[in-house]
Design a protein around this motif. Sequence first.
Motif, short mmCIF file in Angstrom:
data_model
loop_
_atom_site.label_atom_id
_atom_site.label_comp_id
_atom_site.label_asym_id
_atom_site.label_seq_id
_atom_site.Cartn_x
_atom_site.Cartn_y
_atom_site.Cartn_z
N CYS A 53 0.94 -1.27 0.08
CA CYS A 53 0.18 0.21 0.00
C CYS A 53 0.91 1.27 -0.04
O CYS A 53 0.44 2.46 -0.49
CB CYS A 53 -0.77 -0.01 1.02
SG CYS A 53 -2.12 -1.42 1.04
N ILE A 54 1.97 1.30 0.68
CA ILE A 54 2.83 2.50 0.64
C ILE A 54 3.75 2.72 -0.37
O ILE A 54 4.13 3.75 -0.60
CB ILE A 54 3.63 2.52 2.17
CG1 ILE A 54 4.12 3.76 2.60
CG2 ILE A 54 4.84 1.50 1.85
CD1 ILE A 54 3.14 4.79 3.07
N THR A 55 3.95 1.53 -1.14
CA THR A 55 4.98 1.73 -2.28
C THR A 55 4.50 2.89 -3.27
O THR A 55 5.36 3.71 -3.51
CB THR A 55 5.10 0.36 -3.21
OG1 THR A 55 5.50 -0.69 -2.24
CG2 THR A 55 5.95 0.51 -4.27
N ARG A 214 -3.02 -0.60 8.53
CA ARG A 214 -2.83 -0.16 7.11
C ARG A 214 -2.76 1.31 7.10
O ARG A 214 -2.62 1.88 8.21
CB ARG A 214 -4.14 -0.60 6.58
CG ARG A 214 -4.31 -2.03 6.19
CD ARG A 214 -5.23 -2.29 5.25
NE ARG A 214 -5.21 -1.64 3.79
CZ ARG A 214 -5.68 -2.04 2.98
NH1 ARG A 214 -6.83 -3.03 2.99
NH2 ARG A 214 -5.54 -1.28 1.71
N TRP A 215 -2.36 2.00 5.84
CA TRP A 215 -2.13 3.24 5.86
C TRP A 215 -3.18 3.64 5.04
O TRP A 215 -4.16 3.27 4.41
CB TRP A 215 -0.89 3.22 4.61
CG TRP A 215 0.26 2.58 5.10
CD1 TRP A 215 0.69 1.58 4.57
CD2 TRP A 215 1.46 2.97 5.90
NE1 TRP A 215 1.99 1.19 5.06
CE2 TRP A 215 2.35 2.13 5.91
CE3 TRP A 215 1.51 4.20 6.91
CZ2 TRP A 215 3.48 2.23 6.82
CZ3 TRP A 215 2.67 4.37 7.64
CH2 TRP A 215 3.67 3.15 7.56
N TRP A 216 -3.42 5.22 5.48
CA TRP A 216 -4.39 6.00 4.88
C TRP A 216 -3.60 7.24 4.26
O TRP A 216 -2.74 7.64 4.87
CB TRP A 216 -5.63 6.40 5.80
CG TRP A 216 -6.33 5.42 5.91
CD1 TRP A 216 -7.87 5.37 5.54
CD2 TRP A 216 -6.46 4.03 7.00
NE1 TRP A 216 -8.40 4.21 6.06
CE2 TRP A 216 -7.73 3.62 6.94
CE3 TRP A 216 -5.57 3.89 7.65
CZ2 TRP A 216 -8.07 2.63 7.54
CZ3 TRP A 216 -5.73 2.63 8.59
CH2 TRP A 216 -6.94 2.17 8.29
N LEU A 223 -5.36 3.71 1.35
CA LEU A 223 -4.36 3.39 0.30
C LEU A 223 -4.68 1.96 0.06
O LEU A 223 -4.44 0.98 0.68
CB LEU A 223 -2.95 3.41 0.96
CG LEU A 223 -2.65 5.01 1.40
CD1 LEU A 223 -1.25 5.13 1.60
CD2 LEU A 223 -2.94 6.00 0.09
N LEU A 224 -4.81 1.71 -1.16
CA LEU A 224 -5.22 0.42 -1.61
C LEU A 224 -3.87 -0.44 -2.04
O LEU A 224 -2.88 -0.05 -2.23
CB LEU A 224 -6.07 0.64 -3.02
CG LEU A 224 -7.38 1.20 -2.64
CD1 LEU A 224 -8.08 1.35 -3.86
CD2 LEU A 224 -8.17 0.91 -1.60
#
Length: 267
Positions: A53-55, A214-216, A223-224
Amino acid sequence: MSQITQSLDPSTDLSPTAGLPASLPDHTQLPDSDGNFVKNFQEPPEGDLLTDCITPILQQLHPDGQYCIGRDCGIYWRMTEPPEPPEKGAEAPDWFYVPDVPPNLNGEIRRSYVLWKEFVAPLIALEFVSGEGTEERDKTPKKGKFWVYERAIRIPYYGIYEVKKAQVEVYQLVNGRYQLMPANERGHYPIEPLGVELGIWQGVYQNQEWPWLRWWDIGGNLLLTAEERLEQERQEKELAQQRAEQERQRAERLAEQLRALGVEPEV
């Protein structure tokens, strides 16, 4: 070099190079494992999820590709002396990110991250709790994870994730000490240098349903993963096709009504 780089000062008392010779071992000369194995089946997918998700965010921040992500990799922060083994001078976070360093060294895969060779601390380290969390909160000087991350490596953000409790604690380094961050109105923890938030998401990933870390984005949008992005694109394309078909059918009905009135639609 970007503003999110955190450099170590080799002149401080806790510097891994203080009083040591110039010829120090690098990542190829230090152990890359202490013989431990992953503690449960949830940890590897959790690391996959965070990285996936963070990439895209990291690629935007580092168009030159100068960053690395470590997972259960040793961060060597001090030299040991026999009979103490070298790996006692390292900690291995479950997940961490280092800005402005090459993803590999001279074409070789990183075996570990050696501070006295690079002097750049990770921006964030995350630990996944399998037991009671005592190891992750251990403040014993020069031994405990919490103490090492705060006082020796000086990682600006440290997160302790407990899947059993569906919660994460996030600490920020302020004036050399970790302070527990309050959650925002969404229950997330802003990691401002990255422009993202960290929080808990309940759902299914890699055939496991858990409260995942998870990240937003800073606006609160999840973030998907790459798979989720593809599925979103598929649904958007399908919706566009449905709308186009509805418009075509509406136009045909209108044309039939005009013909029933003796009017040719083309005219």
